[in-house]
Each structure stands twice: as structure tokens, then as C-alpha cells.
Scaffold this motif. Structure first.
Motif, mmCIF file in Angstrom:
data_model
loop_
_atom_site.group_PDB
_atom_site.id
_atom_site.type_symbol
_atom_site.label_atom_id
_atom_site.label_comp_id
_atom_site.label_asym_id
_atom_site.label_seq_id
_atom_site.Cartn_x
_atom_site.Cartn_y
_atom_site.Cartn_z
ATOM 1 N N LEU A 10 0.436 -1.334 0.166
ATOM 2 C CA LEU A 10 -0.291 0.141 0.021
ATOM 3 C C LEU A 10 0.807 1.370 0.207
ATOM 4 N N ALA A 11 2.103 0.843 0.736
ATOM 5 C CA ALA A 11 3.189 2.465 0.348
ATOM 6 C C ALA A 11 3.350 2.546 -0.741
ATOM 7 N N MET A 12 3.717 1.957 -1.498
ATOM 8 C CA MET A 12 4.768 1.696 -2.613
ATOM 9 C C MET A 12 3.208 2.436 -3.636
ATOM 10 N N ILE A 13 2.382 1.999 -3.549
ATOM 11 C CA ILE A 13 1.002 2.867 -4.062
ATOM 12 C C ILE A 13 0.847 3.841 -4.128
ATOM 13 N N LEU A 14 0.313 4.083 -2.329
ATOM 14 C CA LEU A 14 0.387 5.051 -2.512
ATOM 15 C C LEU A 14 1.122 6.668 -2.606
ATOM 16 N N ILE A 15 2.254 6.283 -2.678
ATOM 17 C CA ILE A 15 3.966 7.393 -3.504
ATOM 18 C C ILE A 15 3.948 7.156 -4.624
ATOM 19 N N GLY A 16 3.664 6.039 -5.819
ATOM 20 C CA GLY A 16 3.793 6.385 -6.385
ATOM 21 C C GLY A 16 2.229 6.276 -7.274
ATOM 22 N N SER A 17 1.100 7.013 -6.449
ATOM 23 C CA SER A 17 -0.298 7.462 -6.971
ATOM 24 C C SER A 17 0.626 9.314 -6.605
ATOM 25 N N ARG A 18 1.059 9.629 -5.990
ATOM 26 C CA ARG A 18 1.208 11.036 -5.418
ATOM 27 C C ARG A 18 2.167 11.603 -6.082
ATOM 28 N N LEU A 19 3.403 11.247 -7.391
ATOM 29 C CA LEU A 19 4.526 10.539 -7.864
ATOM 30 C C LEU A 19 3.927 11.143 -8.950
ATOM 31 N N LYS A 20 2.693 10.467 -9.093
ATOM 32 C CA LYS A 20 1.776 10.099 -11.040
ATOM 33 C C LYS A 20 2.738 10.514 -12.134
ATOM 34 N N GLY A 21 2.281 10.154 -12.884
ATOM 35 C CA GLY A 21 2.837 9.786 -14.320
ATOM 36 C C GLY A 21 3.377 8.135 -14.233
ATOM 37 N N ILE A 22 4.883 8.248 -14.884
ATOM 38 C CA ILE A 22 4.934 6.994 -14.387
ATOM 39 C C ILE A 22 5.904 6.219 -13.209
ATOM 40 N N GLY A 23 5.343 7.308 -12.011
ATOM 41 C CA GLY A 23 5.671 7.185 -10.720
ATOM 42 C C GLY A 23 5.426 5.436 -10.169
ATOM 43 N N LEU A 24 3.911 5.824 -10.297
ATOM 44 C CA LEU A 24 3.842 4.094 -10.132
ATOM 45 C C LEU A 24 3.743 2.746 -10.404
ATOM 46 N N GLY A 25 4.348 3.257 -11.613
ATOM 47 C CA GLY A 25 5.221 1.846 -11.587
ATOM 48 C C GLY A 25 6.956 1.657 -11.264
ATOM 49 N N VAL A 26 7.639 2.934 -11.422
ATOM 50 C CA VAL A 26 8.855 2.595 -10.546
ATOM 51 C C VAL A 26 8.718 2.857 -8.590
ATOM 52 N N MET A 27 7.510 3.153 -9.145
ATOM 53 C CA MET A 27 7.646 2.612 -7.066
ATOM 54 C C MET A 27 6.640 1.248 -6.905
ATOM 55 N N GLY A 28 6.051 0.712 -7.515
ATOM 56 C CA GLY A 28 6.046 -0.447 -7.923
ATOM 57 C C GLY A 28 6.810 -1.743 -7.848
ATOM 58 N N MET A 29 7.858 -1.599 -8.769
ATOM 59 C CA MET A 29 9.016 -2.089 -8.470
ATOM 60 C C MET A 29 9.819 -1.795 -7.535
ATOM 61 N N ILE A 30 10.234 -0.586 -7.291
ATOM 62 C CA ILE A 30 10.373 -1.155 -5.488
ATOM 63 C C ILE A 30 9.921 -2.385 -4.781
ATOM 64 N N GLY A 31 8.439 -2.216 -4.381
ATOM 65 C CA GLY A 31 8.277 -2.696 -3.992
ATOM 66 C C GLY A 31 8.449 -4.153 -4.392
ATOM 67 N N LEU A 32 8.479 -4.584 -5.695
ATOM 68 C CA LEU A 32 8.670 -6.074 -5.972
ATOM 69 C C LEU A 32 10.380 -6.602 -5.123
ATOM 70 N N LEU A 33 11.034 -5.157 -5.663
ATOM 71 C CA LEU A 33 12.380 -5.892 -5.528
ATOM 72 C C LEU A 33 12.044 -6.018 -3.424
ATOM 73 N N ILE A 34 11.485 -5.206 -3.051
ATOM 74 C CA ILE A 34 12.263 -5.816 -2.092
ATOM 75 C C ILE A 34 11.281 -6.806 -1.423
ATOM 76 N N PHE A 35 9.634 -7.600 -2.486
ATOM 77 C CA PHE A 35 9.750 -8.964 -1.805
ATOM 78 C C PHE A 35 10.455 -9.828 -2.006
ATOM 79 N N VAL A 36 11.490 -9.443 -3.220
ATOM 80 C CA VAL A 36 11.835 -10.370 -3.501
ATOM 81 C C VAL A 36 13.280 -10.964 -2.689
ATOM 82 N N LEU A 37 13.874 -9.861 -2.571
ATOM 83 C CA LEU A 37 15.441 -9.309 -2.001
ATOM 84 C C LEU A 37 15.065 -9.776 -0.186
ATOM 85 N N VAL A 38 14.067 -9.068 0.390
ATOM 86 C CA VAL A 38 14.033 -9.224 1.908
ATOM 87 C C VAL A 38 13.083 -10.373 2.425
#
Length: 445
Positions: A10-38
Motif C-alpha cells: 500500500l505504501a508503494m501504491i500511495l507514494i506512486g500515485s502521489r508522484l503521478k505519471g510513471i511514478g506508480l510503475g517505478v514505485m511498484g518495482m521498488i515494492g517488488l524488489l523488496i518482496f524478492v530480496l527481503v
């Protein structure tokens, strides 16, 4: 552990929606990276089919735009709106709905918003009324349009031969009923324009009063020679998609074997593959017959918006789908009894994610597979499909901002408490009534 993962999601989605544009996508990738690495989650396959559907449909719509077809459609809509100015609160949203239903994109509404605002103001009808419900109607059109990425995504997710036609049979009439309810909800909303203190104060300025009476027209330049032809080709593509959806016996069948991206196990070409082939073929025909240069298509606003949509969907859907797959047993155990007893409760999940992602297609691809896993039957999932149109909740979506900007009277606005904005009531009413109508229609269609 799932609570921590959900907070990250939810944090990645909220931050991404505030960034607007491709922000939602790149923040989603950060979330995915955390899920995979951590958390050592296994990443699921990326949503390739959705991305390709978006690319194909948007490219075709951009070709229609470059050939002048969208200008032609907007001119027709403008004539309809201007012909009945006294009933603009009723006529404008339905004109917008059918235009966006045909085109498969809500962004065509930008061309009509200044017309709606001007006609309403001249008739001293509060512009907030037709503007707010027209914006909602432009979004509702995407859940049922055979040329929208959201509808194509749901059809591909449901994965049965007549899914696309079933979506149209239920969602189009349900959304029309929902919009009608939305019109009623704003029919007498706010003070009459001649009684609005802000408007009366502005009218004291002679320049403002004079400008209000000036006539605004769109697309004053001559239509391109191939405008009508491009609309015809686009329309034929829509009919072909509907035909294959309604009559699966005519779907091409190739050699049976292992199912692939575009082929089912029985050898039948699936709807995802057909939509991509048909829409891009239509794009090619428009270029050839109307002599529209591919370089012109690439310059269109619809085409350039495709990159934003693709990056956003890739990031947020891949992250969300990975989270869902890793926690599938927990989610199913927690919610299956509730959704089995009360299927409509799943609509709340669609509504919340839609409000956060600002994307009907991304929400559909993210949440609808969970509905299937929970055992919700396809007719009920289709009935709840309009819930993904909740991108009006946070008043930052471009269509909402444009409507507020075009309303020179100042009646269309964001409220003091942010959420009490002009679009909230018609949006909530339209979606709620559309879902209720969808459930009723799904029971006998």
C-alpha cells in the motif's frame, strides 16, 4: 508477516500515485524488489498480455486520432450537446459515454469539457452538474467498451470464449442505468448559477461577462480527408471483435497442443490474440487507406500516454500479483466464506485498489484473479466490474483537473476537506447503482 508486506504494498501504491505519471510503475518495482530480496517471494510472470493489449488498443486509437477520426467524432458530439442546451445535464454525460464507449478511451472527453461548460453557463445552468457527471461517464464507458484495455483484460482473465460479449451485455446497460442515477444525483446540486455568490461577483467584471458569451468551438480546422474512413475502419474492428466473442465457433482453430500466449489447449486462437491482431491490423489499414504517416501516429497524445500506462501497469500489477501469489492460501482462507455468502463485498476491494492505482486495467489485472481464486462466479465478477472506476476518489486524475480548469464560473471544485469535491456524489451513486443493476442483469442474461 503478511501485514508488513501489505503495508509495503500500500505504501508503494500511495507514494506512486502521489508522484503521478510513471511514478506508480517505478514505485511498484521498488515494492517488488523488496518482496524478492527481503521476503524471498517468487516473482510471478509479468502481465505481458495486459501490456500488449494496452499497446495494441492505444496504438489503434492514436492512429484514429492522427487520421482525424477523433476530431470527426468530437464534432458530432458537439453538435448533439449544442442542439439541446436546456437539457445539457442529461444529454452531455450520455453523449460522452457513447463517444468514449466507441473510442475505448476516457481522454477524448477533454475536447468536450469546454463545450459543456460554455453551453451550461450560457443557459445559466450550474456547470458543475453536467461537468461532474460527464467526467464520471467517460470513466464508466471503459468498463464495457470492446476497445478499452480494462474490458479486454477482464475478458482475458475470465478466459472463456464469450467473456467479452458477456461483459458488454451486463456492463453497458448497467453503466447506463448507473449514469442515469448519477444525473439525478446532480440535477439540482448546488445553488442555481444566478444565485451563486462567486459567479455573481465574477459577473461584475465586464471582461468576464463578455468572455462568457463568446462561443467556443473545437477543431476549427478542416477535417482530414480520411477522417470518416478511419472511423469506419475503427468501427469494423470493433464489430469483428464482438463477432468472434459472440460466435466462438468462427474463431480460427490451429493445431492443438500445448497452450500458448494466443492459442488455447484445444487449438482455438484466444480473444487476447485476436484483439491484438484485429486492432493493429485496423491501425495498419487506417495508415494505408487514409495515407496517415506512422510518424504522425507516434506524435499523438494518445500514443505518448501509452508509455506511462505500460510502465504503471507493469510495476503495480507485477508487484501486486507477486504479493497475491505468495499469500494466496491466507487470503483465500480469510475471505472465501465472506465472498461466498456476500459476493458483492468483493466490489470494495476493486473500488479501493482502483482509487489507489488510477487505472482500470491495472486494477482488473491485479484483483480479478483473486476473485476467481475465491470462487466468485464470472457473472458476479462482471457485475462488480464498474467498481474499478473509482479513480475519482482522489481529485488528481487528469479528467477531473481538466473539468475544474474549464469551468470558468468556479462551480466545479475541490472541497475544503479534499474528498468533498464535485465528482464524489455522482461517482459514488453511478458506481453503486451500476453494480446493483449488474447483479440484477447477470441473474437472467
Amino acid at each position: 508477516m503478511i501485514i508488513v508486506q501489505l503495508i509495503i504494498l500500500l505504501a508503494m501504491i500511495l507514494i506512486g500515485s502521489r508522484l503521478k505519471g510513471i511514478g506508480l510503475g517505478v514505485m511498484g518495482m521498488i515494492g517488488l524488489l523488496i518482496f524478492v530480496l527481503v521476503f524471498h517471494m517468487r516473482p510471478v510472470d509479468p502481465p505481458v498480455s495486459v501490456l500488449l493489449i494496452i499497446m495494441a488498443i492505444v496504438t489503434t486509437a492514436a492512429t484514429l486520432q492522427a487520421a482525424g477520426g477523433l476530431d470527426y467524432l468530437v464534432r458530432i458530439a458537439e453538435k448533439i450537446i449544442r442542439k439541446n442546451p436546456s437539457h445539457i445535464t442529461f444529454i452531455a454525460p450520455f453523449t460522452v459515454y457513447f463517444l468514449c464507449l466507441f473510442a475505448g478511451t476516457a481522454h477524448i472527453v477533454y475536447s468536450l469539457l469546454p463545450i459543456i461548460s460554455e453551453v451550461a453557463a450560457k443557459k445559466r445552468i450550474r456547470p458543475e452538474r453536467p461537468l461532474s457527471i460527464s467526467v464520471i461517464a467517460s470513466h464508466m464507458a471503459l468498463t464495457g467498451s470492446p476497445m478499452s484495455a480494462a474490458t479486454a483484460t477482464l475478458a482475458a482473465t475470465l478466459a472463456y470464449s464469450t467473456a467479452a460479449v458477456d461483459i458488454m451485455k451486463i456492463c453497458i446497460p448497467a453503466c447506463i442505468i448507473g449514469i442515469a442515477a448519477g444525473v439525478i444525483s446532480v440535477w439540482k446540486k448546488g445553488k442555481e448559477l444566478n444565485e451563486d455568490p462567486e459567479f455573481l461577483e465574477k459577473m461584475k467584471d465586464p471582461e468576464f461577462a463578455k468572455s462568457l458569451e463568446a462561443t467556443t468551438t473545437v477543431n476549427q480546422v478542416d477535417l482530414k480527408p480520411g477522417a470518416k474512413t478511419s472511423v469506419l475502419i475503427f468501427g469494423l474492428a470493433i464489430l469483428l471483435i464482438i463477432f468472434f466473442g459472440a460466435f466462438p465457433q468462427f474463431v480460427p482453430v490451429v493445431e492443438a497442443g500445448n497452450p500458448g500466449f494466443a492459442v488455447n489447449a484445444d487449438g482455438a486462437v484466444n480473444l487476447t490474440g485476436l484483439i491484438i491482431m484485429i486492432t493493429l491490423s485496423a491501425s495498419a489499414l487506417m495508415m494505408l487507406i487514409t495515407k496517415t504517416a506512422p510518424t504522425e501516429v507516434a506524435k499523438m497524445s494518445l500514443f505518448t500516454s501509452m508509455a506511462t500506462a505500460v510502465v504503471s501497469v507493469l510495476g503495480v500489477v507485477w508487484m501486486s500479483a507477486t504479493f497475491m501469489a505468495a499469500n494466496e492460501s491466507i487470503i483465500e482462507h480469510t475471505f472465501k466464506d465472506i465472498t461466498s455468502e456476500y459476493p458483492f463485498t468483493f466490489a470494495f476491494a476493486l473500488f479501493i485498489v482502483g482509487a489507489l492505482t488510477f487505472s482500470q486495467a491495472a486494477t482488473t489485472r491485479t484483483i480479478m484473479p483473486m476473485g476467481i481464486a475465491l470462487g466468485i462466479v464470472p457473472p458476479h465478477l462482471i457485475a462488480m466490474f464498474p467498481a474499478v472506476n473509482s479513480d475519482f476518489i482522489l481529485p488528481g486524475y487528469p479528467t477531473l483537473v481538466a473539468a475544474m480548469d474549464f469551468d470558468r464560473t468556479g462551480t466545479t471544485r475541490i472541497g475544503k476537506y479534499v474528498f468533498n469535491h464535485s465528482f464524489m456524489i455522482p461517482g459514488l451513486v453511478s458506481i453503486a447503482v451500476a453494480i446493483a443493476a449488474g447483479f440484477m442483469l447477470s441473474s437472467f442474461l
